[in-house]
Design a protein around this motif. Structure first.
Motif, PDB file in Angstrom:
ATOM      1  N   ASN A  80       0.831  -1.199   0.000  1.00  0.00           N
ATOM      2  CA  ASN A  80       0.000   0.000   0.000  1.00  0.00           C
ATOM      3  C   ASN A  80       0.867   1.252   0.000  1.00  0.00           C
ATOM      4  O   ASN A  80       2.026   1.227   0.441  1.00  0.00           O
ATOM      5  N   PHE A  81       0.284   2.368  -0.448  1.00  0.00           N
ATOM      6  CA  PHE A  81       1.042   3.608  -0.468  1.00  0.00           C
ATOM      7  C   PHE A  81       1.310   4.145   0.932  1.00  0.00           C
ATOM      8  O   PHE A  81       2.202   4.981   1.119  1.00  0.00           O
ATOM      9  N   SER A  82       0.562   3.680   1.925  1.00  0.00           N
ATOM     10  CA  SER A  82       0.858   4.111   3.286  1.00  0.00           C
ATOM     11  C   SER A  82       2.262   3.691   3.716  1.00  0.00           C
ATOM     12  O   SER A  82       2.871   4.357   4.572  1.00  0.00           O
ATOM     13  N   ASP A  83       2.811   2.638   3.122  1.00  0.00           N
ATOM     14  CA  ASP A  83       4.159   2.179   3.498  1.00  0.00           C
ATOM     15  C   ASP A  83       5.240   3.182   3.075  1.00  0.00           C
ATOM     16  O   ASP A  83       6.016   3.629   3.924  1.00  0.00           O
ATOM     17  N   PRO A  84       5.353   3.557   1.795  1.00  0.00           N
ATOM     18  CA  PRO A  84       6.373   4.555   1.454  1.00  0.00           C
ATOM     19  C   PRO A  84       6.098   5.914   2.073  1.00  0.00           C
ATOM     20  O   PRO A  84       7.039   6.657   2.384  1.00  0.00           O
ATOM     21  N   ILE A  85       4.824   6.265   2.293  1.00  0.00           N
ATOM     22  CA  ILE A  85       4.524   7.549   2.922  1.00  0.00           C
ATOM     23  C   ILE A  85       4.978   7.544   4.371  1.00  0.00           C
ATOM     24  O   ILE A  85       5.547   8.527   4.867  1.00  0.00           O
ATOM     25  N   ALA A  86       4.774   6.450   5.088  1.00  0.00           N
ATOM     26  CA  ALA A  86       5.276   6.333   6.455  1.00  0.00           C
ATOM     27  C   ALA A  86       6.794   6.453   6.486  1.00  0.00           C
ATOM     28  O   ALA A  86       7.364   7.080   7.403  1.00  0.00           O
ATOM     29  N   ALA A  87       7.467   5.866   5.494  1.00  0.00           N
ATOM     30  CA  ALA A  87       8.923   5.968   5.430  1.00  0.00           C
ATOM     31  C   ALA A  87       9.357   7.413   5.185  1.00  0.00           C
ATOM     32  O   ALA A  87      10.337   7.883   5.779  1.00  0.00           O
ATOM     33  N   MET A  88       8.642   8.129   4.329  1.00  0.00           N
ATOM     34  CA  MET A  88       8.941   9.550   4.113  1.00  0.00           C
ATOM     35  C   MET A  88       8.863  10.318   5.427  1.00  0.00           C
ATOM     36  O   MET A  88       9.740  11.126   5.752  1.00  0.00           O
ATOM     37  N   LEU A  89       7.784  10.091   6.178  1.00  0.00           N
ATOM     38  CA  LEU A  89       7.589  10.792   7.443  1.00  0.00           C
ATOM     39  C   LEU A  89       8.698  10.448   8.434  1.00  0.00           C
ATOM     40  O   LEU A  89       9.201  11.320   9.150  1.00  0.00           O
TER      41      LEU A  89
END
Length: 234
Positions: free
Chosen positions: A191-200
Motif C-alpha cells: 500500500n502507499f501508506s508504506d512509502p509515505i510512512a517511510a517519508m515521514l
C-alpha cells in the motif's frame, strides 16, 4: 484498474455501471476541468482484463479527445503500490503525478491548488483526506493531520500521536512519481501508506488536502449509497 473486483463477484470494476455512467468515467470526470494541465491520463490494468473486456478500445471511446495511454501488466500484483511501481517502470515515467483509484470520484481542486503552491509549500507527498466521523476505521488508511501537514499514517487503524485522525482517499499526489515508485519497490510495499510512512520517518513533508465532496463506490453497500444520492457518505 488492475484489481480483481472480489467485492463485486470478480467483475471488472472500472466498467460497472454507476447511474448513467461507469465507475471509471465517474472517477475521471472531476479531472476534465483541468485537462489543459494534464500531460496524459494513464490507465493501468491486467493483460487478461484487456482480452476479456476489450479495455483499450472502450477507454478510447469513453475518453475521446483526452491524452490517454494504457499499461497492461502481465500478472496481478500484491496491491496498488506494486501495481504503480510496475507501471512506472514500463513507462519510464518521472515527474509530477497523481495516482487515483477507479472506485471513487472526488473534488480535485484542492489537489491542483496544492501543486500550484508547491514552490512556497513543498511536499514529498500529497494526500486527500476525509472526515472519519461515523466511519469504520478498518476500511481506511488513516492519517494524523495538523494544520495541513500529515504527522503519521497507518493502514486500517489510527496511528498514535497528535493531530486529527482522518481517512485517506486513494488519490495521491507526488512531485516525482519515479522517486516514490523506487521507494515502494525498496520497501516491497503493498500500500502507499508504506512509502509515505517511510517519508515521514525520514522527516519528509507530507501535506493533506481536505476534501468536502466525494462519492465512493468501492463495494456494493457504498455503490448503493452513491446511487441513491446520499451526499458525502462513503
Amino acid at each position: 484498474m488492475a484489481g480483481q473486483g472480489a467485492r463485486f463477484g470478480h467483475r471488472f470494476k472500472p466498467f460497472l455501471a454507476l447511474d448513467d455512467t461507469t465507475f471509471i468515467e465517474a472517477a475521471v470526470q472531476p479531472f476534465r476541468a483541468f485537462a489543459s494541465r494534464i500531460a496524459r491520463l494513464v490507465f493501468v490494468y491486467l493483460g487478461e482484463q484487456e482480452r476479456a473486456h476489450d479495455a483499450s478500445a472502450r477507454l478510447a471511446a469513453m475518453f475521446a479527445g483526452l491524452p490517454i495511454e494504457t499499461v497492461q501488466l502481465a500478472a496481478p500484483t500484491r496491491g496498488p503500490a506494486e501495481t504503480i511501481g510496475r507501471a512506472v517502470a514500463l513507462l519510464a515515467a518521472r515527474g509530477p503525478a497523481m495516482i487515483c483509484d477507479c472506485d471513487h470520484s472526488l473534488e480535485v481542486e484542492p489537489l491542483f491548488a496544492a501543486f500550484d503552491h508547491r514552490g512556497s509549500e513543498p511536499f514529498d507527498a500529497l494526500l486527500p483526506v476525509w472526515s472519519l466521523e461515523g466511519e469504520d476505521v478498518a476500511a481506511w488508511s488513516v492519517a494524523r493531520v495538523d494544520d495541513g501537514r500529515v504527522l503519521a499514517i497507518a493502514e486500517k487503524q489510527v496511528p498514535p500521536g497528535a493531530g486529527e485522525a482522518m481517512g485517506v482517499i486513494g488519490c495521491y499526489g507526488f512531485p516525482d512519481i519515479a522517486a516514490v515508485a523506487a521507494r515502494a519497490e525498496a520497501l516491497r510495499a503493498t500500500n502507499f501508506s508504506d512509502p509515505i510512512a517511510a517519508m515521514l520517518a525520514e522527516g519528509g513533508a507530507v501535506r493533506a488536502a481536505r476534501i468536502a465532496h466525494a462519492r465512493f463506490f468501492g463495494d456494493p453497500a457504498r455503490l448503493e449509497r452513491a446511487r441513491t444520492g446520499i451526499p458525502g457518505v462513503p
